[in-house]
Scaffold this active site. Sequence first.
Site, PDB file in Angstrom:
ATOM      1  CE  LYS A 165      -7.569   1.146   1.714  1.00  0.00           C
ATOM      2  NZ  LYS A 165      -8.125   2.347   2.300  1.00  0.00           N
TER       3      LYS A 165
ATOM      4  CG  HIS B 187      -2.187   0.733   1.017  1.00  0.00           C
ATOM      5  ND1 HIS B 187      -3.265   0.155   0.389  1.00  0.00           N
ATOM      6  CD2 HIS B 187      -2.567   1.996   1.326  1.00  0.00           C
ATOM      7  CE1 HIS B 187      -4.257   1.031   0.329  1.00  0.00           C
ATOM      8  NE2 HIS B 187      -3.861   2.159   0.885  1.00  0.00           N
TER       9      HIS B 187
END
Length: 431
Positions: A187, A82
Amino acid sequence: MSIIDWIETKKRGEALSDSALGAIVRGFIDGTIADYQMSALLMAIVLRGLDVNETITLTRAMVESGDVLDLSTLSGPIVDKHSTGGVGDKVTLALVPILAAAGVKVPKMSGHGLGATGGTLDKLESIPGFVTELSNERIVAQLQAIGACICAQSDRLAPADRAIYALRDVTGTVDSIGLIASSILSKKIACGAQNILIDVKIGSGAFMRSPDDAFDLSQMLIEVGAAFGKRIVCANSDMDQPLGRAVGNRIEIIEILQLLRCETVDKRLLSLTLALSDEALAVAGKSERAAEIVASGRAYAAFARIVHAQGGDLSRVEANVDQLPYISVNSPATGYVSHIDAATVADVARALGAGRMRKGATIDPAAGVWLTKTMDEPVRKGEEMARLLAADSIRVTPALQKALADAYTITHNRSEERDMIQTILSSKDFQ
Ligand code: URA
């Protein structure tokens, strides 16, 4: 206690209890807490902060708003990646297929644009037909079949992050260490990977403006991740200048296709992509190097497989950048590009239609900025430095042309090269 009490609690700088944070997330999802109340609370959090315990609790509540993927049927290493968000940051689009080509499974859940930074989902959705909302079953099947997927939060995966993220995007409530850490980690935890590489960006085009803030965010990510049994590695990288030449959506896909096809691309983009990919390959226990995987064409093939599996039609994207309608910004002087202000470039791209000003607004997939000249490149007076692109030419105003010209600093001498990755941090740095 009600949402009004909790807003007051945070306004006074006090910690929110576990039960309050749980009730806030549930109330926002079921509609009993209104957007304007949640916005007020988010602003109080931005101004007063969240401590580690609050961040762990908020992350847990956001994970529990949906399912956690069961990846136990997959074989081989599983790594997720990420970025905290940057201007022109398209590294994920190359890193995911590079890892997949090396046999690493990558269940990548991304976000739409946030504040002035671009979102991987908006970039992918600019490919005609590309679907980002996948069912849990489809994600696991795609990981089994081709090794990677890049998808959105759904009603079943971190839905609370989807709802809060969309509100933060348009209410100036992004730059909070606790909110960023809980958003990213909810997430990542929902997607089930054990090992997670996070690119924490630093500079004028990032939410963390200084190395100290980036260090604090990295520490928060690593500590909160550890509370969920996750191994987090944070690379702190430069985001004072936009990354690469393209800042927008479809043009960023075009630029990443150039990189994956081994065409000449901006050297800072190439160097960060390869360095982060090598780091992720090392986390996965692979000895292969990213440069070899790209040179062999396997990364391009893996990207094409991901796009095809998610319904996208690459043949409708691969227009050469020169074929897109544009307006030029020319250099006022002869010299070298020594700085391009990332925040200004992001604002210009957003005003052209590449980002959102209101929740749920549609964006123009073709809009953005193409930096014909990037860092350290020579430029002559009157030569093109950059291009403004928008489907709706009415958006291309003289004010935006001037703002983009002013984002550039041209000097007589070349500036000193800086390493793209400044530090790599993991749990051993905080023991
Ligand atoms: N990326 C995310 O997913 N969330 C944030 O809050 C910032 C970057």
